[in-house]
Motif scaffolding. Structure first.
Motif, PDB file in Angstrom:
ATOM      1  N   ARG A  59     109.138  38.687  24.300  1.00  0.00           N
ATOM      2  CA  ARG A  59     108.046  39.652  24.168  1.00  0.00           C
ATOM      3  C   ARG A  59     106.724  38.912  23.989  1.00  0.00           C
ATOM      4  NH1 ARG A  59     109.227  44.894  24.097  1.00  0.00           N
ATOM      5  NH2 ARG A  59     111.359  45.532  23.560  1.00  0.00           N
ATOM      6  N   THR A  60     105.690  39.444  24.625  1.00  0.00           N
ATOM      7  CA  THR A  60     104.362  38.896  24.422  1.00  0.00           C
ATOM      8  C   THR A  60     103.887  39.278  23.023  1.00  0.00           C
ATOM      9  OG1 THR A  60     103.181  40.849  25.229  1.00  0.00           O
ATOM     10  CG2 THR A  60     103.864  39.211  26.874  1.00  0.00           C
ATOM     11  N   GLU A  71     107.154  41.650  34.280  1.00  0.00           N
ATOM     12  CA  GLU A  71     107.128  42.682  33.258  1.00  0.00           C
ATOM     13  C   GLU A  71     108.422  43.475  33.352  1.00  0.00           C
ATOM     14  OE1 GLU A  71     103.833  45.331  33.170  1.00  0.00           O
ATOM     15  OE2 GLU A  71     102.349  43.728  32.914  1.00  0.00           O
ATOM     16  N   GLN A 120     104.768  43.413  25.018  1.00  0.00           N
ATOM     17  CA  GLN A 120     105.323  43.652  26.346  1.00  0.00           C
ATOM     18  C   GLN A 120     106.573  42.803  26.563  1.00  0.00           C
ATOM     19  OE1 GLN A 120     104.517  45.717  29.131  1.00  0.00           O
ATOM     20  NE2 GLN A 120     106.489  44.877  29.746  1.00  0.00           N
ATOM     21  N   ARG A 174     104.581  39.518  37.800  1.00  0.00           N
ATOM     22  CA  ARG A 174     103.201  39.203  37.436  1.00  0.00           C
ATOM     23  C   ARG A 174     102.692  38.066  38.323  1.00  0.00           C
ATOM     24  NH1 ARG A 174     100.976  41.029  32.705  1.00  0.00           N
ATOM     25  NH2 ARG A 174      99.126  40.026  33.600  1.00  0.00           N
ATOM     26  N   GLU A 198     101.517  41.038  22.416  1.00  0.00           N
ATOM     27  CA  GLU A 198     101.077  42.435  22.490  1.00  0.00           C
ATOM     28  C   GLU A 198     102.262  43.393  22.577  1.00  0.00           C
ATOM     29  OE1 GLU A 198      98.225  39.631  23.126  1.00  0.00           O
ATOM     30  OE2 GLU A 198      99.827  39.957  24.609  1.00  0.00           O
TER      31      GLU A 198
END
Length: 350
Positions: A299-300, A322, A304, A336, A302
């Motif tokens: 996971r990022t 993603e 995602q 991406r 943020e």
């Protein structure tokens, strides 16, 4: 977390190695680097929350680090687009049981320390010479560090936690519902013909096995694979590779793994019907084909969900996707290409 004095000195020695070895004296790339120009096989990303840094581990490449030796290097980034020039974090000591490989490095945070899993092999240590294929020592070792920057120290230079007569690779860490650690690995098609995914329980300090291995599934359990090929004498199409786990938001346990279809690498996925490591495991449709594989989910910062894998198998580069958590499975939302530099996106539609 601060690096202790001994770690700092060790890192300094690693960085001085090119100056001490004329064969290692060569230009190293300048940052920022982008994925399209970064040699990258079997990628693994650790999203380090404390520093908000993405650590991307792969096998050491001398022309990238300027440091000669079999081991692991790491690229670092704050945004998944711009990456620092790689630095070595682990070099196989010359006293270790194997001096080749250092494939598929992964770094897991566990009980406040960082554990590197990477596969070594030794062609001179023959397991069996008279089978369908000669087999030799190949297994995943574990090394430890206080930080994700290393340096990593092997827990046992004499061998792996898997049985000595097993030819294995791509070990990963799994923590079960009782907080017990396991190494999950691929048992080579070279030895099994129909490659398998297996698991072995570990002692709490990860120093040794805590029991016998268990079988999870074999490559030919995948309907898409079994329907498209016929086994040949080499069994090349029955490869198991690169296991990695993900627990969905509603508790389903998934495992990414890779294989080959008609000679082309495939990133696929399986699901545990029980939600536990023991399974039984059911095989789902592949996520990405086109000679793509050895992926992992992260996971990022943020939130995602993302997948990184490499493509093509030779001269590989990292590709980013993603992903969507659908409860009982995950799906590719989009590649991406703005981050990985691909001209055309490659994935399988749900």
């Amino acid at each position: 977390m601060k690096i202790n004095l001994l770690s700092s000195l060790f890192v300094g020695m690693l960085l001085l190695l090119p100056a001490m070895n004329s064969s290692a004296q060569q230009p190293v790339p300048r940052a920022p680097l982008h994925l399209a120009e970064m040699p990258l096989h079997d990628p693994y990303i650790l999203a380090h929350a404390a520093s908000r840094t993405y650590y991307l581990y792969t096998s050491n490449i001398q022309r990238m680090t300027g440091v000669e030796g079999v081991g692991t290097m790491v690229y670092k980034s704050k945004d998944l687009l711009n990456w620092e020039a790689p630095q070595p974090v682990f070099l196989v000591p010359n006293t270790a049981f194997a001096q080749q490989g250092a494939w598929a490095p992964e770094v897991h945070e566990y009980k406040g320390r960082y554990y590197l899993f990477t596969t070594l092999y030794n062609e001179k240590k023959v397991i069996k010479a008279d089978g369908p294929f000669p087999t030799f020592t190949r297994s995943t070792v574990i090394a430890v560090s206080e930080t994700p920057d290393g340096p990593f120290r092997m827990l046992d230079e004499n061998g792996s936690v898997t049985p000595a007569d097993f030819m294995t690779l791509d070990g990963t860490l799994f923590i079960d519902g009782a907080d017990k650690p396991w190494m999950v690995y691929a048992h080579e098609w070279i030895q099994k013909i129909d490659g398998t995914i297996e698991a072995i329980p570990l002692q709490p300090d990860l120093m040794a096995a805590a029991g016998a291995p268990i079988h999870l599934f074999k490559a030919s359990d995948a309907p898409w694979l079994n329907a498209s090929i016929k086994p040949d004498a080499r069994g090349l199409n029955y490869t198991t590779d690169g296991p990695q786990f993900f627990r969905t938001g509603d508790g389903h346990l998934l495992m990414l793994w890779a294989s080959y279809e008609n000679g082309s690498y495939v990133q696929t996925i399986a699901r545990s019907k029980s939600g536990e490591l023991v399974g039984p495991w059911e095989q789902l449709k592949p996520l990405v084909k086109g000679d793509s594989g050895h992926g992992m989910l992260f996971r990022t910062f943020e939130g995602q969900l993302m997948m990184v894998l490499h493509r093509p198998f030779k001269n590989a580069r990292g590709k980013l996707y993603e992903m969507a958590d659908k409860g009982d499975h995950v799906e590719v939302v989009r590649q991406r290409t703005d981050l990985d530099g691909d001209a055309v996106a490659v994935f399988e539609k749900p």
